[in-house]
Design an enzyme around this catalytic site. Sequence first.
Site, PDB file in Angstrom:
ATOM      1  N   ASP A 128      -2.654  -8.758  -2.798  1.00  0.00           N
ATOM      2  CA  ASP A 128      -3.178  -7.416  -3.099  1.00  0.00           C
ATOM      3  C   ASP A 128      -4.394  -7.113  -2.217  1.00  0.00           C
ATOM      4  O   ASP A 128      -5.378  -6.509  -2.659  1.00  0.00           O
ATOM      5  CB  ASP A 128      -3.521  -7.254  -4.582  1.00  0.00           C
ATOM      6  CG  ASP A 128      -3.686  -5.779  -4.975  1.00  0.00           C
ATOM      7  OD1 ASP A 128      -3.471  -4.902  -4.120  1.00  0.00           O
ATOM      8  OD2 ASP A 128      -4.041  -5.519  -6.142  1.00  0.00           O
ATOM      9  N   LEU A 169      -2.143  -2.123   4.158  1.00  0.00           N
ATOM     10  CA  LEU A 169      -2.559  -2.051   5.567  1.00  0.00           C
ATOM     11  C   LEU A 169      -3.254  -0.728   5.881  1.00  0.00           C
ATOM     12  O   LEU A 169      -3.852  -0.581   6.949  1.00  0.00           O
ATOM     13  CB  LEU A 169      -1.361  -2.255   6.493  1.00  0.00           C
ATOM     14  CG  LEU A 169      -0.758  -3.663   6.498  1.00  0.00           C
ATOM     15  CD1 LEU A 169       0.436  -3.738   7.449  1.00  0.00           C
ATOM     16  CD2 LEU A 169      -1.792  -4.717   6.881  1.00  0.00           C
ATOM     17  N   ARG A 170      -3.153   0.245   4.964  1.00  0.00           N
ATOM     18  CA  ARG A 170      -3.905   1.519   5.028  1.00  0.00           C
ATOM     19  C   ARG A 170      -3.479   2.483   6.126  1.00  0.00           C
ATOM     20  O   ARG A 170      -3.971   3.593   6.172  1.00  0.00           O
ATOM     21  CB  ARG A 170      -5.414   1.272   5.154  1.00  0.00           C
ATOM     22  CG  ARG A 170      -6.018   0.441   4.026  1.00  0.00           C
ATOM     23  CD  ARG A 170      -5.984   1.166   2.705  1.00  0.00           C
ATOM     24  NE  ARG A 170      -6.754   0.472   1.687  1.00  0.00           N
ATOM     25  CZ  ARG A 170      -6.365   0.350   0.416  1.00  0.00           C
ATOM     26  NH1 ARG A 170      -5.211   0.874   0.016  1.00  0.00           N
ATOM     27  NH2 ARG A 170      -7.124  -0.274  -0.456  1.00  0.00           N
TER      28      ARG A 170
HETATM   29 ZN   LIG Z   1      -1.437  -2.551  -7.844  1.00  0.00          ZN
END
Ligand SMILES: [Zn+2]
Length: 428
Positions: free
Chosen positions: A303, A54-55
């Site tokens: 991912d 989600l940064r």
């Molecule tokens: Zn990874």
Amino acid sequence: MIIKNVRILGGEPADIRIADGVIAEIGPALDGPEAVDGAGAIALPGLVDLHTHLREPGREDAETVQTGTQSAARGGYTAVHAMANTSPVADTAGVVEQVWRLGREFAHCDVHPVGAVTVGLEGRQLAELGAMADSAARVRVFSDDGKCVDDAVLMRRALEYVKAFDGVIAQHAQEPRLTSGAQMNEGVVSGRLGLTGWPAVAEEAIIARDCLLAAHVGSRLHVCHVSTAGSVEIIRWAKSKGWNITAEVTPHHLLLTDDLVEESPVGAYNPIYKVNPPLRTRADVEALRAALADGTIDIVATDHAPHPVEDKETEWSAAAMGMVGLETALSVVQEAMVETGLLDWAGIAQRMSVVPARIGRLGGHGRPLEAGAPANITLYDPSVRTKVDPAAFASKSRNTPYEGMTLPGRVVATFLRGRPTVLEGKLV
Ligand SMILES: [Zn+2]
């Protein structure tokens, strides 16, 4: 509220009545004041992602909890696990609680922070695993994802530590010295292109070691983004021993191959295909599909790795690794697994909702759609085919390898505890 005319796991048409956030009743021809027309869509338990970036905090230019959870909702997800490689790193109770609170504030889906295994993801000292587990975020999944816990002693200690609170270590399996400077899968294509190869053995050696360590201390291990046929063989062997090991595969590793680096609709050396672990060969893709079908690989995890344009649209060697994935996951999995006859919708529900919720110990998600269960529901129309348009994404980033590709299916609606987060494909 009544959801009319849906097919639960692709079965016979039925209506679902929701009251107080819970499925109250399922049956034919239910009536009530508020009705949503499901138009024959497939009803799945709300999807659960065990692996989302989600940064936030730190890289809000790439994604925020708000935009990332909007992206998740549009993809049919009702819960995501937010990876710890933020800035600051989610290695304390304070940071995981911050991410958890942001998730509650925006509430497009539930956010369950993943805690870092080591302080600062530096692989030298265990993070405060117990404090994160006891925090309001109730962390149960720990990972240094993006980096590998390559020190065997630290990995052993982490596996031992999380047993006390039924936690799991999710390992990003990448032997660092074997992948120093690696740019793509090591093979025929990397040889032709002159890019430094990323050998399968760098992933497989860590998975083998970690399976042995998990068995030795009697703990739970989860293997992130399995990408090679050899890894599948090792996990199959470890599971045959009865060891407590689970594994995930990404949608992109089920569909795309390393040939795309050399030749693709968007040209050669296009960093849109640069990802960690790298895209592998057709034989690897076939092995991953078979493993997901037979249960050797337990789940699909996205991912989802958003990056701003300036980090991706640059020369190959300088470009960031990763792809966004939340809004295309179900379509890609339909293409790879359902259209090929490898899985039915009940199988998809297991691998994208029920089992990821179980691995993450989320009691309120991944429950069968039946009376008494929380009304976390995804409505999906598999019959349409649409061209992927990144401009329509809710994600702040656009780094999708599927731009312009025609993929099957569309998320029609998503319900989080009975409240629609997406209706008619649009955010509510
Ligand atoms: Zn990874």
